[in-house]
Design an enzyme around this catalytic site. Structure first.
Site, PDB file in Angstrom:
ATOM      1  N   THR A   1      -1.443   8.830   1.888  1.00 34.11           N
ATOM      2  CA  THR A   1      -1.209   7.410   2.127  1.00 34.11           C
ATOM      3  C   THR A   1      -2.315   6.883   3.033  1.00 34.11           C
ATOM      4  O   THR A   1      -3.081   7.666   3.602  1.00 34.11           O
ATOM      5  CB  THR A   1       0.152   7.178   2.811  1.00 34.11           C
ATOM      6  OG1 THR A   1       0.108   7.773   4.122  1.00 34.11           O
ATOM      7  CG2 THR A   1       1.292   7.818   2.020  1.00 34.11           C
TER       8      THR A   1
ATOM      9  N   TYR B   1       8.108   9.034  16.379  1.00 33.24           N
ATOM     10  CA  TYR B   1       8.188   8.998  14.915  1.00 33.24           C
ATOM     11  C   TYR B   1       9.389   9.803  14.409  1.00 33.24           C
ATOM     12  O   TYR B   1      10.163   9.340  13.567  1.00 33.24           O
ATOM     13  CB  TYR B   1       6.888   9.542  14.329  1.00 33.24           C
ATOM     14  CG  TYR B   1       6.801   9.471  12.824  1.00 33.24           C
ATOM     15  CD1 TYR B   1       6.714   8.245  12.172  1.00 33.24           C
ATOM     16  CD2 TYR B   1       6.786  10.632  12.058  1.00 33.24           C
ATOM     17  CE1 TYR B   1       6.619   8.181  10.785  1.00 33.24           C
ATOM     18  CE2 TYR B   1       6.683  10.575  10.679  1.00 33.24           C
ATOM     19  CZ  TYR B   1       6.603   9.349  10.041  1.00 33.24           C
ATOM     20  OH  TYR B   1       6.518   9.294   8.667  1.00 33.24           O
TER      21      TYR B   1
ATOM     22  N   LEU C   1       3.156   4.472  -0.412  1.00 33.18           N
ATOM     23  CA  LEU C   1       4.360   4.788  -1.177  1.00 33.18           C
ATOM     24  C   LEU C   1       5.000   3.536  -1.749  1.00 33.18           C
ATOM     25  O   LEU C   1       5.512   3.536  -2.874  1.00 33.18           O
ATOM     26  CB  LEU C   1       5.365   5.522  -0.288  1.00 33.18           C
ATOM     27  CG  LEU C   1       4.878   6.794   0.417  1.00 33.18           C
ATOM     28  CD1 LEU C   1       6.010   7.407   1.238  1.00 33.18           C
ATOM     29  CD2 LEU C   1       4.350   7.800  -0.589  1.00 33.18           C
TER      30      LEU C   1
ATOM     31  N   PHE D   1       1.904  13.324   2.508  1.00 28.15           N
ATOM     32  CA  PHE D   1       1.525  12.485   1.378  1.00 28.15           C
ATOM     33  C   PHE D   1       0.195  11.788   1.628  1.00 28.15           C
ATOM     34  O   PHE D   1      -0.146  11.463   2.763  1.00 28.15           O
ATOM     35  CB  PHE D   1       2.611  11.432   1.115  1.00 28.15           C
ATOM     36  CG  PHE D   1       3.665  11.899   0.151  1.00 28.15           C
ATOM     37  CD1 PHE D   1       3.854  11.261  -1.055  1.00 28.15           C
ATOM     38  CD2 PHE D   1       4.452  12.995   0.453  1.00 28.15           C
ATOM     39  CE1 PHE D   1       4.820  11.703  -1.952  1.00 28.15           C
ATOM     40  CE2 PHE D   1       5.410  13.449  -0.435  1.00 28.15           C
ATOM     41  CZ  PHE D   1       5.599  12.792  -1.647  1.00 28.15           C
TER      42      PHE D   1
ATOM     43  N   SER E   1       0.837  -1.201   0.000  1.00 29.30           N
ATOM     44  CA  SER E   1       0.000   0.000   0.000  1.00 29.30           C
ATOM     45  C   SER E   1       0.870   1.249   0.000  1.00 29.30           C
ATOM     46  O   SER E   1       2.088   1.183   0.183  1.00 29.30           O
ATOM     47  CB  SER E   1      -0.922   0.012   1.233  1.00 29.30           C
ATOM     48  OG  SER E   1      -0.149   0.055   2.430  1.00 29.30           O
TER      49      SER E   1
ATOM     50  N   ASP F   1       5.822  -7.352   3.010  1.00 29.62           N
ATOM     51  CA  ASP F   1       4.836  -6.589   3.778  1.00 29.62           C
ATOM     52  C   ASP F   1       4.140  -7.524   4.755  1.00 29.62           C
ATOM     53  O   ASP F   1       4.136  -8.743   4.566  1.00 29.62           O
ATOM     54  CB  ASP F   1       3.811  -5.962   2.821  1.00 29.62           C
ATOM     55  CG  ASP F   1       3.099  -4.757   3.407  1.00 29.62           C
ATOM     56  OD1 ASP F   1       2.441  -4.895   4.461  1.00 29.62           O
ATOM     57  OD2 ASP F   1       3.179  -3.664   2.806  1.00 29.62           O
TER      58      ASP F   1
END
Length: 252
Positions: free
Chosen positions: A193, A158, A17, A191, A15, A36
């Site tokens: 996503t 993060y 990027l 982005f 999924s 993944d």
């Protein structure tokens, strides 16, 4: 480095990027291994692009080894694109007390240790390749974030994980120079996503409007175009490229 006929691993390729990059590589003749945790989605994308799916927790050595082994069986592994990642949000001290240490640890484990795990294993396999005409044996691309530079409130974990990805870009490139393997990092801005699409629409719209130009969310195709250029341009090495429409994140 030519894409056609070569083998590439894309982590997080089911999924976002990663999927955009996997589709780009396949469209240009590459053989793609999607690594993944999302088995159903990953298998579906792999079928659509004529690739292979390997269920992979990038932070686990055995899973990384399995992904690399699957790739080398397909042909000459020359590329790794690290897109697997998580993005929890939690303040250092919030309404419920101190930031959960387990959340911080998991974020660093997946985003930073996972990226390095895949880099070291893929690079080891690439080092055994016959060099291309350019002298290259492979190219590695990891995904950081603009949060590595201007992380917002709630992004300590993060930002730390992505800052680590930024920090290891140059030393890894220097380590692997003698092997003819390049190492690059892309630091995306805001982005579109699956992580972002989970937010309310008004939040998405406000985020898009905050990008100076173009005032829109980045797309997986934008990321994939830059990844393609990095693969094909052998002078790009040891650098982090911000892909962000000139945005600088505010505190919140």
């Amino acid at each position: 480095m030519q894409i056609d006929g070569k083998v590439f691993i894309v982590t997080g390729g089911a999924s976002g990027l990663g999927e955009g990059t996997a589709r780009m590589l396949a469209a240009n003749g590459g053989k793609v291994v999607i690594a993944d945790m999302q088995a159903e989605k990953g298998e579906a994308v792999a079928r659509e692009i004529g690739g292979m799916f390997v269920k992979c927790d990038v932070s686990q050595e055995a899973d990384g080894q399995a992904a690399v082994a699957a790739a080398t069986k397909l042909g000459k592994l020359v590329g790794l694109v690290n897109c697997a990642g998580i993005a929890p949000a939690e303040k250092t001290v919030g309404k419920n007390g101190a930031h959960a240490l387990a959340v911080f640890s998991k974020t660093v484990t997946v985003n930073l240790i996972g990226s390095f795990n895949m880099i070291r294993l893929a690079a080891d396999a690439m080092s055994k390749n016959e060099p291309e005409a350019t002298g290259e044996r492979g190219v590695l691309i990891s995904t950081a974030s603009v949060a590595a530079y201007d992380g917002q409130m709630g992004q300590a974990a993060y930002s730390a994980s992505k800052g680590g990805v930024v920090g290891m870009t140059l030393p890894i490139a220097r380590d692997l120079a003698r092997n003819g393997i390049r190492n690059m990092t892309i630091a995306p801005g805001i982005f579109g996503t699956p992580m972002l699409f989970g937010m309310p629409q008004e939040v998405q719209d406000a985020l898009a409007a905050s990008v100076p130009f173009p005032s829109r969310l980045g797309t997986p195709e934008d990321y994939a175009k830059l990844a393609k250029h990095i693969i094909e341009n052998d002078m790009l090495n040891g650098e982090v490229i911000r892909l962000d429409g000139a945005i600088r994140l505010p505190p919140r």
